[in-house]
Design an enzyme around this catalytic site. Structure first.
Site, PDB file in Angstrom:
ATOM      1  CE  LYS A  79      -2.290   2.539   3.188  1.00 51.58           C
ATOM      2  NZ  LYS A  79      -1.944   3.821   2.194  1.00 51.58           N
ATOM      3  N   GLY A  95       6.619   5.258   8.070  1.00 50.95           N
ATOM      4  CA  GLY A  95       6.138   6.447   8.174  1.00 50.95           C
ATOM      5  C   GLY A  95       6.448   7.003   9.515  1.00 50.95           C
ATOM      6  CB  THR A 113       1.287   5.608  11.866  1.00 51.23           C
ATOM      7  OG1 THR A 113       1.136   7.114  11.215  1.00 51.23           O
ATOM      8  CG2 THR A 113       0.989   4.887  10.552  1.00 51.23           C
ATOM      9  CD  GLU A 119      13.854   1.695   8.783  1.00 52.94           C
ATOM     10  OE1 GLU A 119      14.145   2.636   9.291  1.00 52.94           O
ATOM     11  OE2 GLU A 119      14.173   0.126   8.593  1.00 52.94           O
ATOM     12  CB  CYS A 172      12.941  10.063   7.529  1.00 56.28           C
ATOM     13  SG  CYS A 172      13.889   9.192   6.386  1.00 56.28           S
ATOM     14  CD  GLU A 208       9.168  12.930  11.405  1.00 56.42           C
ATOM     15  OE1 GLU A 208       8.625  12.637  12.123  1.00 56.42           O
ATOM     16  OE2 GLU A 208      10.403  12.653  10.997  1.00 56.42           O
TER      17      GLU A 208
END
Ligand code: NDP
Length: 483
Positions: A173, A226, A230, A248, A282, A386
């Site tokens: 996905k 992500g 999550t 990750e 990231c 972040e």
């Protein structure tokens, strides 16, 4: 209008429910297509198809896999213009960046793992008087790959390719925010001869499609890139089901800048490491830690360079843009509120700080000035949380111990960048950095053979090289005693 359908059993089809969600072009803020909104029925169907494809695919020779993966890479190269245009339209990143980084890297992911699988070996041991032990590395079966919107095709392929190379069948996905290039990959895989059912691409939202993938009992492993929140949610579902997990997650990366570095190279690379892809990588450095002896010089030179960066619509060809659009309205609002928070916390904006309104037809697109902030200590939310946008802060340090203490003072641990010419300093900082990756006098130089991933809240497990192939295989130890 572009209608993005699911890719199951080598064929495009709408979600079984017929549901769709709108796809927005971030450069204009306008809807330009629809995306299938898949639910657990679509996931069940895709898993059923993948199960049928698995026995044959897991038995293909490495030569066959090598040939198919290389053909896919060649077709990606041939479709560079189409894919780069689709990526920049969907994501908002400058077209030159899609052509220089995202699409070539997707092709090299295929080439890299095509070769890696042929060199993947496992241990064997002999013990006296007559015992031989060896390890088989076998594909897991059906695996789930869930990827984010910031480097859409690049990160999607970084996951699915080692999984395919290792002989698995995939339910993948991409982010609902940037689904188009992953969708095009389906037809590329057909053209290259990847058997139907090996790669199944489902579109839809995280809570709907993503959740159904993570909780499906026959999907035995989940590789996810992500946000940290999550990732924790995924652990809460997949952990009790004893699925293999590779996560990750986010970062709040520091660059440590010492006065003995190659100043010109550092300056140029630090602008890039802070603002590439609108700061939505990231690995971007969002906290710049500068030795007090060069703080004023750096602040002046850096702010000057940043204020010259050009923000424009992603397909601009009249002049070279440095930054395109932020990926979505939701993320745009989040970044602007982070800038407001920084001001409330006492931050001084040295450059940027505002949204930009471009002339029509881009007046409703999501554009933000590259932003530099000083005057905040490491304890504030701005330096802990972040932001994932074109926003960096400057802080001063006077000793190596203080530098590494500041660098490590967040919950994250993805990468640390060190700028110095002193090898003792470099080794001291690299050894003490709490991060999965350290770059010395460079940034985002990737050797795909090296492990990739973070510590603390930045992730679990490693991708890249042998780590990815180990993740997507189960080991089985076989021991024989000779008579
Ligand atoms: P999200 O965590 O929101 O989404 C990542 C993916 O997970 C998307 O495909 C999303 O779908 C899906 N998802 C969302 N909710 C669920 C759920 N409940 N179950 C299963 N899947 C779900 O991250 P973003 O897309 O916003 O990406 C930005 C984040 O990714 C940043 O924190 C960044 O640091 C991190 N990142 C980490 C990298 C690394 O290598 N460590 C590399 C790149 C990014 P959808 O979008 O369709 O809702």
């Amino acid at each position: 209008m572009i209608h993005v359908h699911n890719f199951i059993d080598g064929k495009y089809q709408p979600a079984l429910s017929g549901a769709t969600i709108p796809n927005v072009n971030p450069s204009t803020g306008q809807v330009y297509g629809t995306i299938a909104d898949s639910d657990e029925n679509d996931v069940n169907l895709a898993v059923h198809i993948a199960q049928k494809a698995f026995p044959a695919w897991s038995q293909t020779s490495l030569d066959q896999r090598f040939a198919i993966l290389n053909r896919i890479a060649d077709i990606i190269d041939n479709k560079m213009d189409e894919l780069a245009l689709a990526e920049s339209t969907d994501n908002g990143k400058p077209l030159w960046l899609s052509k220089k980084v995202d699409i070539p890297r997707a092709a090299s992911n295929f080439r890299f793992f095509a070769t890696a699988i042929k060199h993947f070996s496992s241990e064997s041991y002999y013990d006296h008087p007559a015992t031989l032990s060896y390890t088989l590395r076998q594909p897991i079966g059906i695996v789930g790959c869930i990827s984010p919107w910031n480097l859409p095709l690049y990160l999607f392929t970084w996951k699915i390719v080692p999984a395919i190379a290792a002989g698995n069948c995939i339910i993948a996905k991409p982010s609902e925010i940037t689904p188009v290039t992953a969708s095009i990959l389906g037809e590329i895989c057909n053209e290259a001869g990847l058997p139907a059912g090996v790669l199944n691409i489902l579109h839809g939202t995280g809570p709907n499609t993503g959740n159904a993938i993570v909780s499906h009992p026959d999907i035995k492993a989940i590789s996810f890139t992500g946000g940290t929140a999550t990732g924790k949610h995924i652990i809460s579902i997949a952990g009790p089901m004893l699925k293999k997990l590779s996560l990750e997650l986010g970062g709040k990366n520091a660059a440590i800048i010492l006065d003995d570095c190659n100043y010109e190279k550092m300056l140029k690379d630090t602008v890039r490491s802070a603002f590439s892809n609108q700061g939505q990588i990231c690995l971007c450095t969002s906290r710049l830690l500068i030795q007090d002896t060069i703080y004023d010089r750096f602040k002046s030179d850096f702010t000057h360079l940043v204020s010259q960066l050009k923000v424009g619509q992603p397909l601009e060809t009249n002049y070279k843009i440095d930054q395109g659009a932020i990926v979505s309205k939701q993320h745009f609002d989040k970044i602007l509120s982070a800038i407001e928070l920084a001001k409330e916390e006492g931050g001084i904006v040295l450059a940027g700080g505002n949204k930009i309104t471009l002339p029509p037809p881009f007046q409703d697109g999501y554009y933000i000035e590259p932003t530099v902030i000083e005057g905040l200590n490491q304890e504030c939310r701005t330096n802990k949380e972040e932001i994932f946008g074109p926003v960096v802060t400057l802080q001063k340090f006077s000793s190596l111990d203080e530098a590494i203490q500041l660098a490590n003072a967040t919950g994250y641990g993805l990468d640390t960048v060190i700028w110095s010419s002193n090898t003792d300093t470099i080794h001291y900082l690299a050894n003490n950095a709490q991060s999965g990756i350290v770059w010395v006098n460079c940034w985002l130089v990737r050797d795909l053979r090296t492990p990739f991933g973070g510590v603390k809240q930045s992730g679990l497990g490693r991708e890249g090289g042998w780590d990815a192939l180990r993740f997507f295989t189960e080991s089985k130890s076989v021991t024989q005693q000779f008579l």
